[in-house]
Design a protein around this motif. Structure first.
Motif, PDB file in Angstrom:
ATOM      1  N   PHE A 149       0.795  -1.224   0.000  1.00 47.08           N
ATOM      2  CA  PHE A 149       0.000   0.000   0.000  1.00 47.08           C
ATOM      3  C   PHE A 149       0.831   1.280   0.000  1.00 47.08           C
ATOM      4  CE2 PHE A 149      -2.932  -3.164   1.847  1.00 47.08           C
ATOM      5  CZ  PHE A 149      -3.989  -3.017   0.960  1.00 47.08           C
ATOM      6  N   ALA A 150       2.071   1.239   0.513  1.00 44.23           N
ATOM      7  CA  ALA A 150       2.880   2.458   0.568  1.00 44.23           C
ATOM      8  C   ALA A 150       3.939   2.504  -0.522  1.00 44.23           C
ATOM      9  CB  ALA A 150       3.554   2.585   1.938  1.00 44.23           C
ATOM     10  N   THR A 151       4.537   1.358  -0.851  1.00 46.16           N
ATOM     11  CA  THR A 151       5.640   1.346  -1.803  1.00 46.16           C
ATOM     12  C   THR A 151       5.183   1.093  -3.235  1.00 46.16           C
ATOM     13  OG1 THR A 151       7.082   0.484  -0.064  1.00 46.16           O
ATOM     14  CG2 THR A 151       7.879   0.323  -2.312  1.00 46.16           C
ATOM     15  N   LEU A 152       4.246   0.198  -3.417  1.00 43.64           N
ATOM     16  CA  LEU A 152       3.868  -0.230  -4.766  1.00 43.64           C
ATOM     17  C   LEU A 152       3.161   0.847  -5.604  1.00 43.64           C
ATOM     18  CD1 LEU A 152       2.534  -3.735  -5.674  1.00 43.64           C
ATOM     19  CD2 LEU A 152       1.444  -1.735  -6.652  1.00 43.64           C
ATOM     20  N   PRO A 153       2.180   1.592  -5.080  1.00 38.50           N
ATOM     21  CA  PRO A 153       1.400   2.486  -5.953  1.00 38.50           C
ATOM     22  C   PRO A 153       2.221   3.547  -6.672  1.00 38.50           C
ATOM     23  CG  PRO A 153       0.279   2.164  -3.860  1.00 38.50           C
ATOM     24  CD  PRO A 153       1.647   1.574  -3.704  1.00 38.50           C
ATOM     25  N   GLY A 154       3.186   4.169  -5.994  1.00 38.15           N
ATOM     26  CA  GLY A 154       3.910   5.279  -6.601  1.00 38.15           C
ATOM     27  C   GLY A 154       4.775   4.918  -7.790  1.00 38.15           C
ATOM     28  N   PRO A 155       5.739   3.986  -7.637  1.00 36.84           N
ATOM     29  CA  PRO A 155       6.717   3.745  -8.704  1.00 36.84           C
ATOM     30  C   PRO A 155       6.285   2.755  -9.773  1.00 36.84           C
ATOM     31  CG  PRO A 155       7.309   2.461  -6.795  1.00 36.84           C
ATOM     32  CD  PRO A 155       6.091   3.255  -6.410  1.00 36.84           C
ATOM     33  N   VAL A 156       5.078   2.177  -9.667  1.00 38.12           N
ATOM     34  CA  VAL A 156       4.710   1.114 -10.587  1.00 38.12           C
ATOM     35  C   VAL A 156       4.674   1.601 -12.033  1.00 38.12           C
ATOM     36  CG1 VAL A 156       2.206   1.470 -10.455  1.00 38.12           C
ATOM     37  CG2 VAL A 156       3.116  -0.831 -10.859  1.00 38.12           C
ATOM     38  N   MET A 157       4.477   2.898 -12.234  1.00 37.79           N
ATOM     39  CA  MET A 157       4.392   3.443 -13.591  1.00 37.79           C
ATOM     40  C   MET A 157       5.675   4.146 -14.031  1.00 37.79           C
ATOM     41  SD  MET A 157       0.542   5.035 -13.337  1.00 37.79           S
ATOM     42  CE  MET A 157       0.515   5.494 -15.056  1.00 37.79           C
ATOM     43  N   ALA A 158       6.654   4.271 -13.130  1.00 42.92           N
ATOM     44  CA  ALA A 158       7.836   5.086 -13.416  1.00 42.92           C
ATOM     45  C   ALA A 158       8.604   4.648 -14.667  1.00 42.92           C
ATOM     46  CB  ALA A 158       8.766   5.101 -12.202  1.00 42.92           C
ATOM     47  N   PRO A 159       8.917   3.352 -14.864  1.00 42.94           N
ATOM     48  CA  PRO A 159       9.701   2.979 -16.042  1.00 42.94           C
ATOM     49  C   PRO A 159       8.956   3.222 -17.361  1.00 42.94           C
ATOM     50  CG  PRO A 159       9.757   1.242 -14.384  1.00 42.94           C
ATOM     51  CD  PRO A 159       8.687   2.192 -13.993  1.00 42.94           C
ATOM     52  N   ALA A 160       7.608   3.288 -17.287  1.00 43.30           N
ATOM     53  CA  ALA A 160       6.818   3.463 -18.503  1.00 43.30           C
ATOM     54  C   ALA A 160       6.472   4.928 -18.752  1.00 43.30           C
ATOM     55  CB  ALA A 160       5.540   2.639 -18.410  1.00 43.30           C
ATOM     56  N   THR A 161       7.087   5.846 -18.018  1.00 40.57           N
ATOM     57  CA  THR A 161       6.744   7.259 -18.145  1.00 40.57           C
ATOM     58  C   THR A 161       6.854   7.734 -19.586  1.00 40.57           C
ATOM     59  OG1 THR A 161       7.465   7.735 -15.881  1.00 40.57           O
ATOM     60  CG2 THR A 161       7.360   9.597 -17.407  1.00 40.57           C
ATOM     61  N   PHE A 162       7.964   7.435 -20.232  1.00 42.91           N
ATOM     62  CA  PHE A 162       8.205   7.903 -21.597  1.00 42.91           C
ATOM     63  C   PHE A 162       7.181   7.288 -22.558  1.00 42.91           C
ATOM     64  CE2 PHE A 162      10.638   8.590 -25.516  1.00 42.91           C
ATOM     65  CZ  PHE A 162      11.152   9.855 -25.297  1.00 42.91           C
ATOM     66  N   ALA A 163       6.904   5.987 -22.389  1.00 46.12           N
ATOM     67  CA  ALA A 163       5.962   5.306 -23.279  1.00 46.12           C
ATOM     68  C   ALA A 163       4.524   5.764 -23.046  1.00 46.12           C
ATOM     69  CB  ALA A 163       6.063   3.795 -23.084  1.00 46.12           C
ATOM     70  N   LEU A 164       4.134   5.976 -21.775  1.00 51.75           N
ATOM     71  CA  LEU A 164       2.761   6.360 -21.468  1.00 51.75           C
ATOM     72  C   LEU A 164       2.415   7.746 -21.994  1.00 51.75           C
ATOM     73  CD1 LEU A 164       2.201   5.008 -17.833  1.00 51.75           C
ATOM     74  CD2 LEU A 164       1.138   4.217 -19.941  1.00 51.75           C
ATOM     75  N   ALA A 165       3.418   8.617 -22.078  1.00 41.46           N
ATOM     76  CA  ALA A 165       3.154   9.948 -22.623  1.00 41.46           C
ATOM     77  C   ALA A 165       2.616   9.837 -24.045  1.00 41.46           C
ATOM     78  CB  ALA A 165       4.424  10.791 -22.580  1.00 41.46           C
ATOM     79  N   GLY A 166       3.161   8.890 -24.807  1.00 43.55           N
ATOM     80  CA  GLY A 166       2.668   8.685 -26.170  1.00 43.55           C
ATOM     81  C   GLY A 166       1.334   7.965 -26.210  1.00 43.55           C
ATOM     82  N   ILE A 167       1.164   6.971 -25.342  1.00 41.84           N
ATOM     83  CA  ILE A 167      -0.077   6.195 -25.324  1.00 41.84           C
ATOM     84  C   ILE A 167      -1.268   7.069 -24.938  1.00 41.84           C
ATOM     85  CG2 ILE A 167      -1.295   4.301 -24.175  1.00 41.84           C
ATOM     86  CD1 ILE A 167       1.447   2.915 -23.881  1.00 41.84           C
ATOM     87  N   LEU A 168      -1.094   7.894 -23.894  1.00 37.92           N
ATOM     88  CA  LEU A 168      -2.186   8.743 -23.426  1.00 37.92           C
ATOM     89  C   LEU A 168      -2.216  10.098 -24.128  1.00 37.92           C
ATOM     90  CD1 LEU A 168      -1.930   7.981 -19.586  1.00 37.92           C
ATOM     91  CD2 LEU A 168      -3.568   7.044 -21.221  1.00 37.92           C
ATOM     92  N   ASN A 169      -1.205  10.338 -24.981  1.00 34.87           N
ATOM     93  CA  ASN A 169      -1.141  11.577 -25.759  1.00 34.87           C
ATOM     94  C   ASN A 169      -1.119  12.818 -24.859  1.00 34.87           C
ATOM     95  OD1 ASN A 169      -0.934  13.025 -28.171  1.00 34.87           O
ATOM     96  ND2 ASN A 169      -3.168  13.275 -28.339  1.00 34.87           N
ATOM     97  N   VAL A 170      -0.252  12.787 -23.851  1.00 35.23           N
ATOM     98  CA  VAL A 170      -0.083  13.916 -22.935  1.00 35.23           C
ATOM     99  C   VAL A 170       1.414  14.159 -22.740  1.00 35.23           C
ATOM    100  CG1 VAL A 170      -2.264  13.522 -21.715  1.00 35.23           C
ATOM    101  CG2 VAL A 170      -0.169  12.389 -20.920  1.00 35.23           C
ATOM    102  N   PRO A 171       1.816  15.356 -22.259  1.00 40.62           N
ATOM    103  CA  PRO A 171       3.240  15.622 -22.019  1.00 40.62           C
ATOM    104  C   PRO A 171       3.806  14.758 -20.893  1.00 40.62           C
ATOM    105  CG  PRO A 171       1.949  17.657 -22.079  1.00 40.62           C
ATOM    106  CD  PRO A 171       0.970  16.532 -22.024  1.00 40.62           C
TER     107      PRO A 171
END
Length: 556
Positions: free
Chosen positions: A85-107
């Protein structure tokens, strides 16, 4: 001066100055007129060790007197749920930051804000979780955190399946409601269950969980994103959330406890309080009336297992009102010792964790051109560094005991500080070598960067463990508020960095970021020197603030 620490008069009750080693009374202890004859002791590693804090006389419901299996089960639930509950939620998306910007079409910045707003909620909720925990116990806060954390994951699943940024953001914010209690109360709960000599390793494990297990989460999240899709990260998280909720319901009873005035008198003796002051110690912080209600002359019945499952124990743990408790959280900022704890723990962890916002930005472009999974594997260095840092807990215990022996058996909380020399060495190595690495890019620089990331993780875990133990030793009654302040500062910094660090790294280069973080880290760790020398004066200041600060009397 006990081993370089500026001393203060001993006629005041001063937590963190304790008779730790039993046996004969050397001259330094005789001078303090400590009455240790009635104190409970245990043989620890072949040495008679006084139990700190002193357990109750005959109450089987005292967490300090729980069976060993029950204590270790509670610690296991704290450890696992801190990850879930404290460690998992925050960084789970960190490695995909660059890819998600394109997928969600946001900066890129809007992807970073998915974590930033979550952490903003965590920080803002901190004071209220602290107040409710002090007043009504920690178990209700843990249960609420599990329920909201699970609900937030479900909302994130819906948002990811619909590829809707706003729904995903809402889910991340609700997840934040589930982070606060586990991040701010877990370490304080250790002080409820375990004696001083038992806390070192367990504190180090929880600190490593909070600071460095995010690396393991990032590795798993990155591999899942590349192989099965980023949407499945939340689907995979849900069973763990449910398991954590069930474990809290059935295996983590209330850890807070009110001890009788007899125990208060023993604690007073342990801390070197004169006989004339024992009555004031018993009445300290308005808890005497509540403690006496338990009637220590009659052994209370052991709670049944079903009774321990109640969401609320039915006990009000302090007579202070809500406004009083809220004010206390921020009054602690008047104490230099608390400021030091926030600097060497909260700020240093923040500087390390926010690098997750830009690592994908570094490794996803030439000359590295790494995919999402490779971005995740980078965090192996941080994971190894965090695991190595678990040794900081036993080292703190060992060094403190050695210094206590040299001090005639008398323990000072400042004996936890010298181990931070390791933090200085590895912080300098990690940050400045990382700076050089990114300023001289080459394909194999990725591996050196991972090593540096691990060195930094080790460097911030050592002072965080040291500071966590210092809080539990020096401010046992205020530990919840201090941990909440630490958590608030850390998460406000996370949010602040999420709004500009990607732009800063893009314009000035990641090397500039790491150089700045390295200089700041070394300056903050340098404060360990005056803290060791003047720490006892600061502990006395905390005592004086609580007894004399006008707002406490006005709100009582």
């Amino acid at each position: 001066m006990p081993l370089g620490i500026i001393d203060v008069t001993h006629h005041e009750r001063l937590a963190g100055t304790e008779m730790l080693i039993g046996g004969d009374r050397p001259s330094v202890v005789q001078d303090l007129d400590l009455d240790t004859s009635q104190l409970k002791t245990v043989m620890h590693r072949g040495v008679e060790t006084i139990l700190i804090p002193q357990p109750s006389e005959d109450d089987p419901n005292d967490p300090l007197l729980w069976p060993r299996w029950k204590k270790e089960t509670a610690f296991f639930v704290l450890f696992v749920n801190t990850i879930i509950f404290a460690t998992l939620p925050g960084p789970v998306m960190a490695p995909a930051t660059f890819a998600l910007a394109g997928i969600l079409n946001v900066p890129l910045t809007k992807i970073a804000v998915l974590s930033g707003y979550q952490l903003l909620i965590v920080a803002a909720l901190g004071p209220f979780v602290s107040v409710l925990a002090q007043k009504y116990g920690k178990r209700p806060q843990f249960l609420f955190a599990c329920a909201t954390g699970t609900l937030g994951t479900i909302i994130c699943m819906v948002g990811s399946n619909q590829t809707k940024y706003d729904t995903l953001l809402a889910g991340r914010i609700v997840q934040g409601l589930g982070v606060t209690a586990w991040e701010s109360l877990s370490l304080a709960a250790l002080g409820d269950i375990f004696y001083l000599h038992e806390r070192g390793l367990r504190t180090a494990i929880l600190v490593a969980t909070l600071a460095c297990m995010a690396s393991l989460v990032a590795i798993i999240g990155a591999v899942m994103t590349e192989r099965v899709g980023w949407r499945y990260m939340f689907t995979a998280s849900l069973p763990f959330d449910i398991a954590g909720l069930l474990a809290t319901m059935f295996l983590l009873p209330e850890t807070q406890y009110l001890r009788s005035s007899t125990i208060a008198r023993r604690a007073a003796s342990l801390a070197g309080v004169s006989k004339d002051q024992e009555k004031s110690v018993e009445m300290d912080e308005g808890q005497h009336q509540n403690a006496e209600a338990a009637n220590p002359r009659d052994a209370p019945p052991r709670k049944t297992y079903l009774q321990s499952l109640a969401p609320y124990s039915g006990t009000v743990y302090t007579s202070k009102n809500i406004l009083h408790l809220l004010s206390e959280i921020f009054i602690h900022l008047s104490n230099p010792a608390v400021i030091w704890i926030l600097l060497v723990s909260g700020v240093l962890i923040s500087l390390y964790v926010v690098t997750a916002y830009i690592t994908s930005q570094i490794w996803s472009v030439p000359p590295y051109n790494l995919g999402v999974a490779a971005n995740g594997y980078f965090y192996t260095g941080g994971l190894v560094g965090g695991l190595c840092a678990i040794m900081a807990g036993p080292m703190c215990d060992w060094s403190a005991r050695q210094l206590a022996k040299r001090n005639g058996g008398l323990f000072e909380a400042e004996f936890r500080i010298p181990v931070n020399i390791l933090g200085v060495v590895f912080a300098a190595l990690g940050w400045f070598l990382f700076m050089w690495d990114v300023e001289h890019p080459r394909p194999d620089g990725y591996y050196l960067g991972a090593f540096c990331h691990g060195a930094i993780c080790f460097a911030i875990s050592v002072p965080s463990t040291s500071a966590g133990l210092y809080i539990l030793d020096s401010f046992p009654k205020q530990s919840t508020e201090v941990f909440v302040l630490q958590m608030m500062l850390k998460n406000f910094l996370f949010y602040g960095f999420s709004t500009f660090i990607n732009t800063w790294a893009g314009q000035k280069g990641a090397g500039t970021v790491f150089r700045t973080f390295g200089i700041v880290s070394l300056c903050l760790l340098a404060t360990c020197i005056p803290m060791y020398i003047f720490g006892k004066l600061n502990r006395k200041l905390m005592h004086d603030v609580h007894r004399r600060f006008w707002i406490f009397k006005a709100l009582a």
